[in-house]
Design a protein around this motif. Structure first.
Motif, PDB file in Angstrom:
ATOM      1  N   ASP A   1      -6.013   6.421   2.727  1.00  0.00           N
ATOM      2  CA  ASP A   1      -6.258   6.300   1.291  1.00  0.00           C
ATOM      3  C   ASP A   1      -5.024   5.716   0.619  1.00  0.00           C
ATOM      4  O   ASP A   1      -3.933   5.665   1.198  1.00  0.00           O
ATOM      5  CB  ASP A   1      -6.641   7.631   0.642  1.00  0.00           C
ATOM      6  CG  ASP A   1      -7.666   7.435  -0.484  1.00  0.00           C
ATOM      7  OD1 ASP A   1      -7.729   6.305  -1.049  1.00  0.00           O
ATOM      8  OD2 ASP A   1      -8.408   8.387  -0.784  1.00  0.00           O
ATOM      9  N   ARG A   2      -5.240   5.270  -0.609  1.00  0.00           N
ATOM     10  CA  ARG A   2      -4.202   4.602  -1.388  1.00  0.00           C
ATOM     11  C   ARG A   2      -3.498   5.628  -2.285  1.00  0.00           C
ATOM     12  O   ARG A   2      -4.155   6.535  -2.805  1.00  0.00           O
ATOM     13  CB  ARG A   2      -4.826   3.500  -2.238  1.00  0.00           C
ATOM     14  CG  ARG A   2      -5.570   2.447  -1.426  1.00  0.00           C
ATOM     15  CD  ARG A   2      -6.455   1.599  -2.334  1.00  0.00           C
ATOM     16  NE  ARG A   2      -7.061   0.473  -1.633  1.00  0.00           N
ATOM     17  CZ  ARG A   2      -8.243   0.510  -1.024  1.00  0.00           C
ATOM     18  NH1 ARG A   2      -8.949   1.648  -1.022  1.00  0.00           N
ATOM     19  NH2 ARG A   2      -8.727  -0.558  -0.419  1.00  0.00           N
TER      20      ARG A   2
ATOM     21  N   GLU B   1      -9.954   2.767  -7.056  1.00  0.00           N
ATOM     22  CA  GLU B   1      -9.611   2.237  -5.730  1.00  0.00           C
ATOM     23  C   GLU B   1      -9.380   3.333  -4.694  1.00  0.00           C
ATOM     24  O   GLU B   1      -9.046   3.023  -3.544  1.00  0.00           O
ATOM     25  CB  GLU B   1      -8.369   1.350  -5.833  1.00  0.00           C
ATOM     26  CG  GLU B   1      -8.568   0.088  -6.663  1.00  0.00           C
ATOM     27  CD  GLU B   1      -9.636  -0.822  -6.072  1.00  0.00           C
ATOM     28  OE1 GLU B   1      -9.606  -1.060  -4.854  1.00  0.00           O
ATOM     29  OE2 GLU B   1     -10.520  -1.269  -6.838  1.00  0.00           O
ATOM     30  N   ARG B   2      -9.558   4.591  -5.067  1.00  0.00           N
ATOM     31  CA  ARG B   2      -9.396   5.673  -4.096  1.00  0.00           C
ATOM     32  C   ARG B   2     -10.622   5.745  -3.172  1.00  0.00           C
ATOM     33  O   ARG B   2     -11.769   5.809  -3.640  1.00  0.00           O
ATOM     34  CB  ARG B   2      -9.201   7.010  -4.814  1.00  0.00           C
ATOM     35  CG  ARG B   2      -7.810   7.243  -5.368  1.00  0.00           C
ATOM     36  CD  ARG B   2      -6.782   7.461  -4.281  1.00  0.00           C
ATOM     37  NE  ARG B   2      -7.005   8.662  -3.506  1.00  0.00           N
ATOM     38  CZ  ARG B   2      -6.441   9.846  -3.779  1.00  0.00           C
ATOM     39  NH1 ARG B   2      -5.604   9.973  -4.810  1.00  0.00           N
ATOM     40  NH2 ARG B   2      -6.694  10.887  -3.019  1.00  0.00           N
TER      41      ARG B   2
ATOM     42  N   SER C   1      -5.093   2.128   7.621  1.00  0.00           N
ATOM     43  CA  SER C   1      -3.932   1.444   7.029  1.00  0.00           C
ATOM     44  C   SER C   1      -2.890   1.175   8.110  1.00  0.00           C
ATOM     45  O   SER C   1      -1.694   1.368   7.922  1.00  0.00           O
ATOM     46  CB  SER C   1      -3.342   2.254   5.877  1.00  0.00           C
ATOM     47  OG  SER C   1      -4.075   2.027   4.677  1.00  0.00           O
ATOM     48  N   LEU C   2      -3.396   0.717   9.258  1.00  0.00           N
ATOM     49  CA  LEU C   2      -2.547   0.217  10.336  1.00  0.00           C
ATOM     50  C   LEU C   2      -2.516  -1.300  10.192  1.00  0.00           C
ATOM     51  O   LEU C   2      -3.518  -1.974  10.436  1.00  0.00           O
ATOM     52  CB  LEU C   2      -3.110   0.627  11.696  1.00  0.00           C
ATOM     53  CG  LEU C   2      -3.377   2.121  11.903  1.00  0.00           C
ATOM     54  CD1 LEU C   2      -4.067   2.359  13.238  1.00  0.00           C
ATOM     55  CD2 LEU C   2      -2.084   2.923  11.817  1.00  0.00           C
ATOM     56  N   PHE C   3      -1.375  -1.834   9.759  1.00  0.00           N
ATOM     57  CA  PHE C   3      -1.274  -3.243   9.401  1.00  0.00           C
ATOM     58  C   PHE C   3      -0.506  -4.040  10.456  1.00  0.00           C
ATOM     59  O   PHE C   3       0.343  -3.483  11.170  1.00  0.00           O
ATOM     60  CB  PHE C   3      -0.584  -3.405   8.046  1.00  0.00           C
ATOM     61  CG  PHE C   3      -1.424  -2.975   6.880  1.00  0.00           C
ATOM     62  CD1 PHE C   3      -2.379  -3.827   6.349  1.00  0.00           C
ATOM     63  CD2 PHE C   3      -1.279  -1.712   6.326  1.00  0.00           C
ATOM     64  CE1 PHE C   3      -3.174  -3.436   5.273  1.00  0.00           C
ATOM     65  CE2 PHE C   3      -2.061  -1.309   5.255  1.00  0.00           C
ATOM     66  CZ  PHE C   3      -3.020  -2.169   4.727  1.00  0.00           C
ATOM     67  N   PRO C   4      -0.779  -5.346  10.545  1.00  0.00           N
ATOM     68  CA  PRO C   4      -0.029  -6.190  11.471  1.00  0.00           C
ATOM     69  C   PRO C   4       1.460  -6.222  11.118  1.00  0.00           C
ATOM     70  O   PRO C   4       1.836  -6.077   9.948  1.00  0.00           O
ATOM     71  CB  PRO C   4      -0.650  -7.582  11.286  1.00  0.00           C
ATOM     72  CG  PRO C   4      -1.903  -7.388  10.532  1.00  0.00           C
ATOM     73  CD  PRO C   4      -1.774  -6.114   9.773  1.00  0.00           C
ATOM     74  N   ASN C   5       2.261  -6.392  12.134  1.00  0.00           N
ATOM     75  CA  ASN C   5       3.711  -6.573  11.964  1.00  0.00           C
ATOM     76  C   ASN C   5       4.394  -5.368  11.345  1.00  0.00           C
ATOM     77  O   ASN C   5       5.465  -5.490  10.744  1.00  0.00           O
ATOM     78  CB  ASN C   5       4.009  -7.831  11.138  1.00  0.00           C
ATOM     79  CG  ASN C   5       3.363  -9.069  11.722  1.00  0.00           C
ATOM     80  OD1 ASN C   5       3.454  -9.307  12.918  1.00  0.00           O
ATOM     81  ND2 ASN C   5       2.691  -9.838  10.875  1.00  0.00           N
TER      82      ASN C   5
ATOM     83  N   LYS D   1      -1.291  -5.536   1.289  1.00  0.00           N
ATOM     84  CA  LYS D   1      -2.247  -5.650   0.187  1.00  0.00           C
ATOM     85  C   LYS D   1      -2.045  -4.432  -0.702  1.00  0.00           C
ATOM     86  O   LYS D   1      -1.720  -3.340  -0.225  1.00  0.00           O
ATOM     87  CB  LYS D   1      -3.678  -5.752   0.705  1.00  0.00           C
ATOM     88  CG  LYS D   1      -4.110  -4.643   1.628  1.00  0.00           C
ATOM     89  CD  LYS D   1      -5.501  -4.866   2.186  1.00  0.00           C
ATOM     90  CE  LYS D   1      -6.569  -4.858   1.112  1.00  0.00           C
ATOM     91  NZ  LYS D   1      -7.935  -4.920   1.681  1.00  0.00           N
ATOM     92  N   PRO D   2      -2.176  -4.604  -2.014  1.00  0.00           N
ATOM     93  CA  PRO D   2      -1.881  -3.500  -2.934  1.00  0.00           C
ATOM     94  C   PRO D   2      -2.905  -2.378  -2.812  1.00  0.00           C
ATOM     95  O   PRO D   2      -4.059  -2.628  -2.455  1.00  0.00           O
ATOM     96  CB  PRO D   2      -1.942  -4.175  -4.304  1.00  0.00           C
ATOM     97  CG  PRO D   2      -2.805  -5.378  -4.113  1.00  0.00           C
ATOM     98  CD  PRO D   2      -2.570  -5.830  -2.704  1.00  0.00           C
ATOM     99  N   PRO D   3      -2.471  -1.153  -3.143  1.00  0.00           N
ATOM    100  CA  PRO D   3      -1.100  -0.764  -3.462  1.00  0.00           C
ATOM    101  C   PRO D   3      -0.254  -0.672  -2.196  1.00  0.00           C
ATOM    102  O   PRO D   3      -0.787  -0.402  -1.117  1.00  0.00           O
ATOM    103  CB  PRO D   3      -1.269   0.605  -4.110  1.00  0.00           C
ATOM    104  CG  PRO D   3      -2.499   1.163  -3.462  1.00  0.00           C
ATOM    105  CD  PRO D   3      -3.400  -0.002  -3.228  1.00  0.00           C
ATOM    106  N   PRO D   4       1.053  -0.865  -2.303  1.00  0.00           N
ATOM    107  CA  PRO D   4       1.893  -0.912  -1.102  1.00  0.00           C
ATOM    108  C   PRO D   4       2.061   0.435  -0.423  1.00  0.00           C
ATOM    109  O   PRO D   4       2.337   0.483   0.780  1.00  0.00           O
ATOM    110  CB  PRO D   4       3.233  -1.440  -1.632  1.00  0.00           C
ATOM    111  CG  PRO D   4       3.238  -1.072  -3.080  1.00  0.00           C
ATOM    112  CD  PRO D   4       1.817  -1.172  -3.531  1.00  0.00           C
ATOM    113  N   GLU D   5       1.914   1.535  -1.188  1.00  0.00           N
ATOM    114  CA  GLU D   5       2.091   2.858  -0.591  1.00  0.00           C
ATOM    115  C   GLU D   5       0.727   3.484  -0.305  1.00  0.00           C
ATOM    116  O   GLU D   5      -0.135   3.578  -1.178  1.00  0.00           O
ATOM    117  CB  GLU D   5       2.914   3.760  -1.511  1.00  0.00           C
ATOM    118  CG  GLU D   5       4.354   3.299  -1.656  1.00  0.00           C
ATOM    119  CD  GLU D   5       5.232   4.333  -2.327  1.00  0.00           C
ATOM    120  OE1 GLU D   5       4.706   5.337  -2.844  1.00  0.00           O
ATOM    121  OE2 GLU D   5       6.459   4.123  -2.341  1.00  0.00           O
ATOM    122  N   ARG D   6       0.572   3.921   0.941  1.00  0.00           N
ATOM    123  CA  ARG D   6      -0.683   4.493   1.409  1.00  0.00           C
ATOM    124  C   ARG D   6      -0.398   5.621   2.384  1.00  0.00           C
ATOM    125  O   ARG D   6       0.746   5.839   2.787  1.00  0.00           O
ATOM    126  CB  ARG D   6      -1.529   3.417   2.114  1.00  0.00           C
ATOM    127  CG  ARG D   6      -1.936   2.253   1.225  1.00  0.00           C
ATOM    128  CD  ARG D   6      -2.372   1.059   2.064  1.00  0.00           C
ATOM    129  NE  ARG D   6      -2.809  -0.038   1.207  1.00  0.00           N
ATOM    130  CZ  ARG D   6      -4.065  -0.496   1.163  1.00  0.00           C
ATOM    131  NH1 ARG D   6      -4.986   0.013   1.942  1.00  0.00           N
ATOM    132  NH2 ARG D   6      -4.378  -1.480   0.342  1.00  0.00           N
TER     133      ARG D   6
END
Length: 237
Positions: A83-84, A92-93, A154-158, A175-180
């Motif tokens: 979640d964001r 956006e939650r 929220s497992l992102f590349p790199n 991608k926003p929001p940056p904190e998740r």
């Protein structure tokens, strides 16, 4: 409803079974059937059904269909894969979306709906959700999506894979929001079944990378039993 099992693929140590659908609705209906079948099996075996939800538009359509189904809701336990870090009532939650589309309309006990407390911030919220998951048995079914960049949950590349806890903070998401907050790779893999829902031409590059052996985050989810990918709007090469 038409469903074709196109093929089973093994890349990067992950076995994936790819199921093609001719329409978005047929995919949604099949996903609902698969979820209800998994629930019946888990309740019969364990007395409860532990499902981990994904965010996004495709899961939302599935959740809306589930809200109209009959099930032994009292035995369902709901978790979220990520979640964001936004207020509880922010549009956006993922937790808000799932409640509005489905959970508010069925008789799942409130104490069995486990939202990620992302409003606490990514560090404190991750600590709290790790405590929520402490002692929870193997999940029965994990739902996942696929981002255009190949991310899942929220497992992102790199970004470094953090398996230090069952729920971990995410910083600087692309991608926003940056904190998740996300459930970790290891905990997502501690499940009996995984179903990816992949729709739309925007996912084509990620699908091509996945199937050609590029180590995108979606390939981090690698159960011994394999994963199932339900897809519409992309082509296989």
């Amino acid at each position: 409803m038409t469903q074709n099992l196109n093929e089973t693929l093994r890349v990067n140590g992950q076995q994936s079974r790819w199921h093609a659908f001719e329409t978005q609705d047929s995919l949604n209906q099949a996903a609902v059937k698969r979820i209800l079948t998994a629930a019946d099996g888990a309740i019969s075996k364990y007395g409860s059904f532990l499902i981990v939800l994904a965010g996004g538009s495709t899961p939302k359509s599935v959740y809306q269909l589930l809200s109209k189904e009959q099930a032994d809701w009292s035995k369902w336990h709901i978790y979220h894969n990520d979640d964001r870090c936004l207020p509880v009532d922010h549009a956006e939650r993922n937790s808000l979306m799932a409640r509005q589309a489905w959970l508010n309309h069925v008789a799942i006990p409130q104490n069995q709906i486990h939202d990620i407390p992302a409003e606490l911030g990514n560090i404190e919220g991750a600590k709290a959700y790790t405590q929520t998951l402490k002692g929870v048995r193997t999940f029965d079914l994990v739902l996942l999506g696929l981002g255009e960049d190949g991310h899942t949950a929220s497992l992102f590349p790199n970004q470094a894979v953090d398996n230090s806890a069952d729920a971990v903070p995410v910083f600087d998401a692309p991608k926003p929001p940056p904190e998740r907050i996300t459930i970790s790779q290891n905990r997502l893999n501690n499940t009996h079944e995984v179903m990816f829902l992949v729709t739309g031409g925007g996912k084509q590059q990620a699908v091509d990378q996945w199937r050609s052996g590029v180590a995108i985050p979606a390939t981090l989810i690698a159960l011994e039993a394999g994963v199932d990918v339900y897809y519409f709007g992309v082509s296989l090469t």
